[in-house]
Design a protein around this motif. Sequence first.
Motif, PDB file in Angstrom:
ATOM      1  N   SER A 155       1.058  -1.393  -0.102  1.00 17.42           N
ATOM      2  CA  SER A 155       0.207   0.062   0.437  1.00 17.42           C
ATOM      3  C   SER A 155       0.641   1.557   0.127  1.00 17.42           C
ATOM      4  CB  SER A 155      -0.758  -0.263   1.420  1.00 17.42           C
ATOM      5  OG  SER A 155       0.387  -0.301   2.061  1.00 17.42           O
ATOM      6  N   GLY A 156       2.443   1.391   0.651  1.00 20.06           N
ATOM      7  CA  GLY A 156       2.614   2.315   1.183  1.00 20.06           C
ATOM      8  C   GLY A 156       2.433   2.874   1.647  1.00 20.06           C
ATOM      9  N   SER A 210      -5.134   5.618   6.432  1.00 19.68           N
ATOM     10  CA  SER A 210      -5.908   6.712   6.893  1.00 19.68           C
ATOM     11  C   SER A 210      -7.451   6.466   7.291  1.00 19.68           C
ATOM     12  CB  SER A 210      -6.458   8.266   5.344  1.00 19.68           C
ATOM     13  OG  SER A 210      -7.261   6.974   4.647  1.00 19.68           O
ATOM     14  N   LYS A 211      -7.717   7.168   8.280  1.00 20.24           N
ATOM     15  CA  LYS A 211      -9.208   6.886   8.011  1.00 20.24           C
ATOM     16  C   LYS A 211     -10.300   6.212   7.428  1.00 20.24           C
ATOM     17  CE  LYS A 211      -9.018   7.817  13.098  1.00 20.24           C
ATOM     18  NZ  LYS A 211      -8.685   6.912  14.033  1.00 20.24           N
ATOM     19  N   VAL A 212      -9.980   6.237   6.074  1.00 21.64           N
ATOM     20  CA  VAL A 212     -11.116   6.496   5.780  1.00 21.64           C
ATOM     21  C   VAL A 212     -10.363   4.174   4.538  1.00 21.64           C
ATOM     22  CG1 VAL A 212      -9.876   7.567   3.664  1.00 21.64           C
ATOM     23  CG2 VAL A 212     -12.218   6.728   3.653  1.00 21.64           C
ATOM     24  N   ASN A 213      -9.181   4.609   4.709  1.00 21.58           N
ATOM     25  CA  ASN A 213      -8.606   2.976   4.427  1.00 21.58           C
ATOM     26  C   ASN A 213      -8.413   2.151   5.770  1.00 21.58           C
ATOM     27  OD1 ASN A 213      -8.742   3.542   2.314  1.00 21.58           O
ATOM     28  ND2 ASN A 213      -6.606   5.160   2.354  1.00 21.58           N
ATOM     29  N   GLU A 214      -8.740   2.194   6.935  1.00 25.46           N
ATOM     30  CA  GLU A 214      -8.735   0.883   7.327  1.00 25.46           C
ATOM     31  C   GLU A 214      -8.768  -0.194   8.064  1.00 25.46           C
ATOM     32  OE1 GLU A 214      -9.530   3.126  11.470  1.00 25.46           O
ATOM     33  OE2 GLU A 214      -7.371   4.660  11.900  1.00 25.46           O
ATOM     34  N   GLU A 263      -8.568  -5.532   6.648  1.00 24.83           N
ATOM     35  CA  GLU A 263      -8.818  -6.544   6.509  1.00 24.83           C
ATOM     36  C   GLU A 263      -7.967  -7.553   5.531  1.00 24.83           C
ATOM     37  OE1 GLU A 263     -12.317  -7.587   2.929  1.00 24.83           O
ATOM     38  OE2 GLU A 263     -12.931  -6.538   4.301  1.00 24.83           O
ATOM     39  N   ALA A 264      -6.694  -7.211   4.597  1.00 23.65           N
ATOM     40  CA  ALA A 264      -5.966  -6.822   3.733  1.00 23.65           C
ATOM     41  C   ALA A 264      -5.435  -8.192   5.052  1.00 23.65           C
ATOM     42  CB  ALA A 264      -5.015  -5.766   2.748  1.00 23.65           C
ATOM     43  N   ILE A 265      -5.222  -7.690   5.887  1.00 29.31           N
ATOM     44  CA  ILE A 265      -3.694  -8.232   7.093  1.00 29.31           C
ATOM     45  C   ILE A 265      -4.152  -9.606   7.343  1.00 29.31           C
ATOM     46  CG2 ILE A 265      -2.577  -7.454   9.675  1.00 29.31           C
ATOM     47  CD1 ILE A 265      -2.781  -4.553   9.013  1.00 29.31           C
ATOM     48  N   GLU A 266      -5.699  -9.070   7.656  1.00 31.58           N
ATOM     49  CA  GLU A 266      -5.671 -10.568   8.362  1.00 31.58           C
ATOM     50  C   GLU A 266      -6.164 -11.625   7.097  1.00 31.58           C
ATOM     51  OE1 GLU A 266      -7.031 -11.078  11.174  1.00 31.58           O
ATOM     52  OE2 GLU A 266      -6.109  -9.152  11.752  1.00 31.58           O
TER      53      GLU A 266
END
Length: 92
Positions: A32-33, A38-42, A47-50
């Motif tokens: 993701s870099g 940001s809050k909107v992408n949290e 979800e990607a990490i899980e």
Amino acid sequence: MCRNIRTLFNFEPPATNDEIHAAAEQFVRKLSGFTRPSKVNEEAFAEAIEDIAAIGRRLIDSLETNAQPRDREEEAAKARARAAERFGKAEA
């Protein structure tokens, strides 16, 4: 950024879920870099990490080898020796 991603297969004791989760987090950060989204992408970030952690666990659990398991302490000592040779010993 990805220096914390380590080989997790074929160690005794086996990789923990926390280690796999940390590797997944580093991977998502790299893709993701973002160090922190940001809050909107949290939600997408978490979800990607899980998802990647679950896939990582499944991968490690399904792999097979005839090699003897590596010892964590021995591998850590080798890494410290390589770092000392490369960067010099830190003075206290």
